[in-house]
Design an enzyme around this catalytic site. Structure first.
Site, PDB file in Angstrom:
ATOM      1  N   SER A  96       1.038  -1.445  -0.047  1.00 61.66           N
ATOM      2  CA  SER A  96       0.074  -0.460   0.206  1.00 61.66           C
ATOM      3  C   SER A  96       1.151   0.966  -0.661  1.00 61.66           C
ATOM      4  O   SER A  96       1.280   2.236  -0.296  1.00 61.66           O
ATOM      5  CB  SER A  96      -0.925  -0.008   0.751  1.00 61.66           C
ATOM      6  OG  SER A  96      -0.263   0.057   2.696  1.00 61.66           O
ATOM      7  N   LYS A 131       0.794   4.637   6.604  1.00 58.16           N
ATOM      8  CA  LYS A 131      -0.264   4.795   5.783  1.00 58.16           C
ATOM      9  C   LYS A 131       0.132   6.666   5.685  1.00 58.16           C
ATOM     10  O   LYS A 131       0.319   6.580   7.105  1.00 58.16           O
ATOM     11  CB  LYS A 131      -1.755   5.102   6.265  1.00 58.16           C
ATOM     12  CG  LYS A 131      -2.346   3.380   6.246  1.00 58.16           C
ATOM     13  CD  LYS A 131      -2.452   2.949   4.357  1.00 58.16           C
ATOM     14  CE  LYS A 131      -2.733   1.482   4.495  1.00 58.16           C
ATOM     15  NZ  LYS A 131      -2.677   0.756   3.523  1.00 58.16           N
TER      16      LYS A 131
END
EC number: 3.4.21.-
Length: 166
Positions: A40, A83
């Site tokens: 990610s 993230k």
């Protein structure tokens, strides 16, 4: 003789507890080494890269747009996610797909942040589970340790245009 053995044993236990408390405080409040897994955050952080995460920013509300953070996963509290912070409380976030036809927006509520992976096509993030509470943030990643070819401070997001949308 028994008295000497007991004295050494209690002294060893005392030192172990002291150093354990020091280590706990260091890892909880200062920071530590983390291995990131999953695609990610590519290309910024690759699968199995080792990074340093500092924890002081989260304690002093020093998290900013563009920072990469480690947070507890809102969908699985036993795991952590890595993230980038796209929005802070009060921000308006563009939440549509890459199509320019249908634009929709979400607002980040008080006490929350909006997180997204740099690899937008392969990231489960706030676009899926919404804004996350600030309290789930564990630390801010700012330095890559491994692989040595990428040793140093992390680069800016390839999706910098996502930080503000009027």
């Amino acid at each position: 003789m028994l008295r000497g053995v007991l004295g050494k044993t209690f002294r060893l236990i005392g030192y172990t507890i002291q150093y354990g408390c020091i280590a706990h405080c260091a890892f909880e409040y200062v920071g530590g080494v983390v291995m990131c897994s999953g695609p990610s955050m590519e290309p910024t952080i690759q699968n199995s890269d080792i990074v340093f995460a500092e924890n002081l920013s989260r304690h002093f509300y020093g998290i900013q747009r563009g920072d990469i953070v480690i947070a507890k996963s809102p969908s699985d509290p036993k795991s952590n996610i890595c993230k980038r912070v796209i929005g802070l409380e009060g921000d308006k976030i563009l939440t549509n797909s890459s199509s320019d036809f249908l634009k929709s927006h979400s607002y980040v509520p008080m006490g929350h942040v909006w997180l997204e992976g740099d690899n937008l096509q392969n990231s489960t993030d706030s676009r899926y589970y919404g804004p996350i509470p600030y309290g789930l943030i564990r630390g801010r990643i700012f330095f890559k340790i491994w692989p040595l070819s990428d040793f140093g401070f992390l680069r800016d997001s390839p999706n910098g245009h996502r930080f503000s949308d009027d």
